[in-house]
Scaffold this active site. Sequence first.
Site, PDB file in Angstrom:
ATOM      1  N   TYR A  55      39.088  46.210  29.701  1.00  0.00           N
ATOM      2  CA  TYR A  55      40.138  45.448  30.601  1.00  0.00           C
ATOM      3  C   TYR A  55      41.380  46.085  30.961  1.00  0.00           C
ATOM      4  O   TYR A  55      42.111  46.260  31.750  1.00  0.00           O
ATOM      5  CB  TYR A  55      39.997  43.992  30.646  1.00  0.00           C
ATOM      6  CG  TYR A  55      38.789  43.113  30.742  1.00  0.00           C
ATOM      7  CD1 TYR A  55      38.661  42.990  32.316  1.00  0.00           C
ATOM      8  CD2 TYR A  55      38.017  42.703  29.794  1.00  0.00           C
ATOM      9  CE1 TYR A  55      37.494  42.330  32.444  1.00  0.00           C
ATOM     10  CE2 TYR A  55      36.821  42.188  30.110  1.00  0.00           C
ATOM     11  CZ  TYR A  55      36.514  41.966  31.592  1.00  0.00           C
ATOM     12  OH  TYR A  55      35.405  41.431  31.986  1.00  0.00           O
TER      13      TYR A  55
ATOM     14  N   ASP B 139      41.452  42.092  41.001  1.00  0.00           N
ATOM     15  CA  ASP B 139      42.770  42.684  41.290  1.00  0.00           C
ATOM     16  C   ASP B 139      43.545  41.964  42.293  1.00  0.00           C
ATOM     17  O   ASP B 139      43.256  40.954  42.692  1.00  0.00           O
ATOM     18  CB  ASP B 139      42.171  44.194  42.049  1.00  0.00           C
ATOM     19  CG  ASP B 139      41.747  43.941  43.394  1.00  0.00           C
ATOM     20  OD1 ASP B 139      42.208  43.048  44.429  1.00  0.00           O
ATOM     21  OD2 ASP B 139      40.522  44.360  43.765  1.00  0.00           O
TER      22      ASP B 139
ATOM     23  N   HIS C 184      36.969  34.606  39.993  1.00  0.00           N
ATOM     24  CA  HIS C 184      36.678  35.238  38.509  1.00  0.00           C
ATOM     25  C   HIS C 184      37.949  35.670  37.768  1.00  0.00           C
ATOM     26  O   HIS C 184      37.772  36.493  36.991  1.00  0.00           O
ATOM     27  CB  HIS C 184      35.937  36.425  38.902  1.00  0.00           C
ATOM     28  CG  HIS C 184      34.341  35.961  39.528  1.00  0.00           C
ATOM     29  ND1 HIS C 184      33.440  36.903  40.127  1.00  0.00           N
ATOM     30  CD2 HIS C 184      33.953  35.015  39.224  1.00  0.00           C
ATOM     31  CE1 HIS C 184      32.529  36.227  40.561  1.00  0.00           C
ATOM     32  NE2 HIS C 184      32.667  34.950  40.128  1.00  0.00           N
TER      33      HIS C 184
HETATM   34  N1  APR Z   1      33.362  48.314  52.376  1.00  0.00           N
HETATM   35  C1  APR Z   1      32.716  47.054  52.424  1.00  0.00           C
HETATM   36  N2  APR Z   1      31.777  46.991  51.614  1.00  0.00           N
HETATM   37  C2  APR Z   1      31.327  47.933  50.581  1.00  0.00           C
HETATM   38  C3  APR Z   1      31.897  48.995  50.586  1.00  0.00           C
HETATM   39  C4  APR Z   1      33.129  48.980  51.731  1.00  0.00           C
HETATM   40  N3  APR Z   1      33.845  50.391  51.929  1.00  0.00           N
HETATM   41  N4  APR Z   1      31.733  49.907  49.616  1.00  0.00           N
HETATM   42  C5  APR Z   1      30.669  49.125  48.970  1.00  0.00           C
HETATM   43  N5  APR Z   1      30.542  47.844  49.778  1.00  0.00           N
HETATM   44  C6  APR Z   1      29.691  46.732  49.147  1.00  0.00           C
HETATM   45  C7  APR Z   1      28.366  47.048  48.667  1.00  0.00           C
HETATM   46  O1  APR Z   1      27.439  47.737  49.874  1.00  0.00           O
HETATM   47  C8  APR Z   1      28.069  45.877  47.931  1.00  0.00           C
HETATM   48  O2  APR Z   1      27.052  45.187  48.706  1.00  0.00           O
HETATM   49  O3  APR Z   1      30.225  46.249  48.354  1.00  0.00           O
HETATM   50  C9  APR Z   1      29.281  45.221  47.622  1.00  0.00           C
HETATM   51  C10 APR Z   1      29.800  45.239  46.266  1.00  0.00           C
HETATM   52  O4  APR Z   1      28.715  44.425  45.547  1.00  0.00           O
HETATM   53  P1  APR Z   1      29.196  44.190  43.928  1.00  0.00           P
HETATM   54  O5  APR Z   1      29.335  45.553  43.390  1.00  0.00           O
HETATM   55  O6  APR Z   1      27.771  43.429  43.191  1.00  0.00           O
HETATM   56  O7  APR Z   1      30.151  43.564  43.889  1.00  0.00           O
HETATM   57  P2  APR Z   1      30.529  41.934  43.991  1.00  0.00           P
HETATM   58  O8  APR Z   1      29.548  41.213  45.111  1.00  0.00           O
HETATM   59  O9  APR Z   1      32.080  41.671  44.169  1.00  0.00           O
HETATM   60  O10 APR Z   1      30.097  41.230  42.550  1.00  0.00           O
HETATM   61  C11 APR Z   1      30.236  39.924  42.318  1.00  0.00           C
HETATM   62  O11 APR Z   1      30.000  40.623  40.091  1.00  0.00           O
HETATM   63  O12 APR Z   1      30.188  41.512  37.855  1.00  0.00           O
HETATM   64  C12 APR Z   1      30.436  40.472  38.764  1.00  0.00           C
HETATM   65  O13 APR Z   1      32.469  39.677  38.337  1.00  0.00           O
HETATM   66  C13 APR Z   1      32.023  40.575  39.048  1.00  0.00           C
HETATM   67  O14 APR Z   1      33.294  39.569  40.848  1.00  0.00           O
HETATM   68  C14 APR Z   1      32.140  40.376  40.438  1.00  0.00           C
HETATM   69  C15 APR Z   1      30.642  39.667  40.863  1.00  0.00           C
END
Ligand code: APR
Length: 232
Positions: A53, A89, A104
Amino acid sequence: MKRLVVFTGAGVSAESGINTFRDSNGLWEQYRIEDVATPEAFQRDPSLVLEFYNQRRKQVKDAKPNAAHRALVELEKYFKTQIITQNIDDLHERAGSTNVIHLHGQIMQARSTGDESLIYDLETTELVIGDKCEKGFQLRPHIVWFGEMVPEMERATYYASMADVFIVIGSSLEVYPAAGLLNYAPEQAQKYLIDPNAKELYHMSNLSVIKDTAGKAVPQLVKKLINNTHAS
Ligand code: APR
């Protein structure tokens, strides 16, 4: 004023240079969740978890809000706007948004391991073994780890259920309970999903899917929503 909920995931901060979790080269390709993001991991190897972290905190400190974060701020003038983010963030706040729920947790805060009501803003990026709360308990990142309760979920579902407009930006919608939030939006609410790899959500009524990046699509959508308020 109409009520608008913006539900964001890692994708909204991707163009600020913060890694998403599940894209290729995402954080969960580089680390195992069970090594760094569970209460058991923290018990087993607290230094490793704190260091993980600390690195995230450095990355966030160096990052800046992007066009998507900035455009969302504008909505507050025209709608009762509630941002609900899965991100740890603080880029929504640094862009200027005032109503942000962090489902989260927040990377720039630490919490006592002995009294969860004791939460502190962190001045530096380093949180280490020996950093203690005023009652003498070790501090941990103020993050909701896998397997832990999501205390803000109740407040978030309340806002979701009241929404006239519900916008999802940059989330794989894989992690529950947060991913279920969209299901609480009223059937008649206008829904938008902005994500270049957006899932097909066939069951969802009044949903427009915008397969584009947040930096490009969010300012356009914000402009359209604001123009519509002038028209109506
Ligand atoms: N603009 C919009 N979306 C985007 C971009 C972009 N420039 N780049 C990537 N993405 C999309 C991807 O296509 C994907 O569907 O963002 C998404 C990110 O998905 P994850 O990585 O799974 O993130 P998130 O959904 O926020 O994860 C949820 O998982 O590990 C935990 O606690 C962590 O809060 C997090 C939770």
